[in-house]
Write an enzyme that holds these catalytic residues in place. Structure first.
Site, short mmCIF file in Angstrom:
data_model
loop_
_atom_site.label_atom_id
_atom_site.label_comp_id
_atom_site.label_asym_id
_atom_site.label_seq_id
_atom_site.Cartn_x
_atom_site.Cartn_y
_atom_site.Cartn_z
N GLU A 267 0.90 -1.16 0.00
CA GLU A 267 0.00 0.00 0.00
C GLU A 267 0.93 1.21 0.00
OE1 GLU A 267 -1.85 2.95 0.87
OE2 GLU A 267 -2.31 2.20 2.88
N CYS A 301 -1.37 8.93 3.27
CA CYS A 301 -1.27 8.66 1.83
C CYS A 301 -2.57 8.99 1.14
CB CYS A 301 -0.81 7.25 1.57
SG CYS A 301 -1.88 6.05 2.26
C1 UN1 Z 1 -1.72 5.88 4.86
O1 UN1 Z 1 -1.75 7.07 5.08
O2 UN1 Z 1 -0.62 5.28 4.82
O3 UN1 Z 1 -7.99 6.97 4.82
C2 UN1 Z 1 -2.92 5.06 4.60
C3 UN1 Z 1 -7.06 7.35 5.53
C4 UN1 Z 1 -6.12 6.34 6.10
C5 UN1 Z 1 -4.93 6.30 5.22
C6 UN1 Z 1 -4.00 5.23 5.58
N1 UN1 Z 1 -6.76 5.06 6.24
O4 UN1 Z 1 -6.84 8.52 5.76
#
Ligand code: UN1
Length: 512
Positions: A267, A301
């Protein structure tokens, strides 16, 4: 005996934690480097000490994990799921400590810490429930009379879980929970910046009964330790969250091994856009932009990086945004009134500030939030809005509180959607419009994992908004979704000709 929350939290204001390589439950104190952890809040608060693991510990941990897999994979799914549920309760019991750690070690706001504990708990309970569904031991399959066909699932083997600092509890534990409940053994390599909370979490796991050989933790450098783990041919899978570049590196390292073909679940980053057309409600847009671009100092992210405003509405939104940015409180995350805290460290800070300078020269600086004096001590970056001409000015993801704004003409919309797809990233997309048909058409055309219509584009909830992207943004399946666990397992079909041994009445009746 529930004490008020802030009393509980204050007990951990000065506490100092330690983390060591923990192989088979034995902390190694003879490991290489020992690092002092200073909080990004002020670079003075000493959060604790971390001993880094080297190659020798990596090898030893893989030996232990391989051996432990032979028994762990046979443990009933019900028992593994129950352990996860007990861990969820344990996290809730220790939430004040974990929130204090998120705030001090990772520089996250207190409410982000609350969300982290909540998300970690949700991951445990959700994956426990999904694993029970997935493991229909010996589910009978249709077949000819006289033959018994059954399908089994089991863990793949040793999983290396490499997690990021931006969700030092939720993502750290989400990966591990998924791997363990499906019958794999785990070696966790937390982000260099957040080993303390990771180590504390593993201690809590052992306390509720996860065997020490089944979940081990090795703090250390991504480059050396990460490479030692991912190049070991005995590792069956890697679960990784972090930069696209590192995921590509891990992928090459796994491919170069002379061993079984490993699974990589990654991810990674994004270049996330939001499209706002002229029918959108400006106040709602501004509220959601602030949240999407600047919450957690933009270190998600999922965060919004490129805001596209249709020209008829652009000035109105920008003016409201400028006003709202002046009201933000940037400062020490120990205080509840702080809206936005520091970025993770000075390296990140320098990189982001340099990017702001470059974009301000090339494009236009629109607004910056005011900084309190206390921000001089820590690694803070002012939330900044910049106007630029084209998404291709951004060659890589800028992981901080920086919002890029592009004005567009209605007639250029199709071209813009192609440009967003052409970045190769595909994580989140926001759309603001009162034209539902248009929203659905855009959602269909852009290759992203998560589309959010008329709301903010962060904070995906476990089980409700399964999270993860496409292309440069990750492999899928989505974390917190119904198919996530499927990549952690391998399947076995058993076909038994039960007439060959003279028949067996009870088995025959199953086969019919
Ligand atoms: C990350 O920032 O590595 O939706 C992923 C969101 C979080 C993002 C996680 N679940 O803001």
């Amino acid at each position: 005996s529930a004490k008020p929350f802030f009393d509980q939290l204050n007990r951990f204001k000065k506490h100092s934690w330690s983390a060591y390589p923990l192989v088979n439950g034995e902390p190694s104190t003879d490991a290489g480097k020992i690092v002092d952890v200073l909080s990004p809040r002020d670079h003075q608060d000493i959060v604790g000490k971390v001993a880094w693991a080297g190659k020798a510990q990596a090898q030893h941990a893989v030996d232990v994990a391989c051996e432990a897999f032979l028994t762990w994979r046979r443990v009933d799914v019900e028992e593994r799921a129950r352990l996860l549920e007990q861990l969820a309760d344990q996290l809730e019991t220790h939430q004040a400590e974990l929130i204090a750690m998120c705030t001090r070690e990772a520089g996250k706001q207190l409410h982000d810490g609350v969300d982290e504990v909540r998300e970690a708990v949700d991951f445990c309970r959700y994956y426990a429930a999904e694993a029970r569904k997935l493991f229909h031991e010996g589910a009978p399959l249709p077949g000819p009379t006289g033959e018994l066909n059954e399908l089994f699932v089991q863990g793949r083997g040793v999983f290396v879980c490499i997690s990021p600092w931006n969700f030092p509890l939720a993502i750290f534990l989400g990966q591990i929970a998924a791997a363990l409940v499906t019958g794999n053994t785990v070696i966790a390599k937390p982000a260099e910046q957040t080993s303390l909370i990771a180590y504390r979490t593993v201690e809590l796991m052992h306390q509720v009964g996860f065997p020490e050989a089944v979940v081990q933790i090795l703090p250390g450098s991504g480059k050396e330790l990460g490479a030692a783990l991912t190049s070991d041919p005995r590792v069956a899978g890697v679960c990784f969250t972090g930069s696209t570049q590192t995921a590509q590196h891990i992928n090459r390292s796994l491919a170069a091994r002379d061993g079984a073909i490993a699974t990589l679940i990654a991810e990674t980053g994004g270049q996330n856009a939001m499209l706002v057309d002229s029918t959108a409600l400006p106040e709602q847009v501004v509220k959601d932009v602030l949240q999407s671009a600047f919450a957690s100092a933009g270190q998600r992210c999922s965060a919004l990086r490129v805001l596209y405003l249709q020209e008829e509405i652009a000035d109105r939104v920008i003016n409201l945004l400028k006003g709202a940015m002046q009201e933000l409180t940037i400062g020490d995350t120990w205080y509840h009134h702080t809206d936005i805290g520091p970025v993770i460290d000075q390296t990140a800070q320098q990189k982001l500030l340099a990017h702001i300078d470059e974009m301000a020269k090339r494009g236009k600086l629109l607004a910056q939030a005011p900084m309190q004096d206390e921000t001089k001590l820590g690694s803070y970056v002012p939330p900044t809005a910049l106007e630029i001409d084209h998404i291709n000015w951004l060659s890589q993801e800028q992981f901080g509180p920086i919002l890029h704004i592009i004005r567009y003409k209605k007639s250029a919309l199709g071209e813009i959607l192609s440009q967003i797809n052409a970045t190769g990233f595909g994580l989140t997309l926001g759309i603001h419009t009162r034209n539902t048909q248009l929203a659905l058409a855009i959602a269909d055309q852009v290759n992203v994992g998560n589309v959010y219509i008329n709301r903010n584009q962060i904070g995906a909830m476990v089980g409700t908004q399964p999270f993860g992207g496409q292309g440069l943004s990750g492999t899928g399946p989505k974390a917190g979704g119904p198919r996530y666990l499927t990549r952690f397992i391998t399947e076995k079909t058993r076909t038994n000709n039960i007439t060959a041994v003279g028949g067996n009445a009870s088995l025959l009746s199953l086969g019919d």
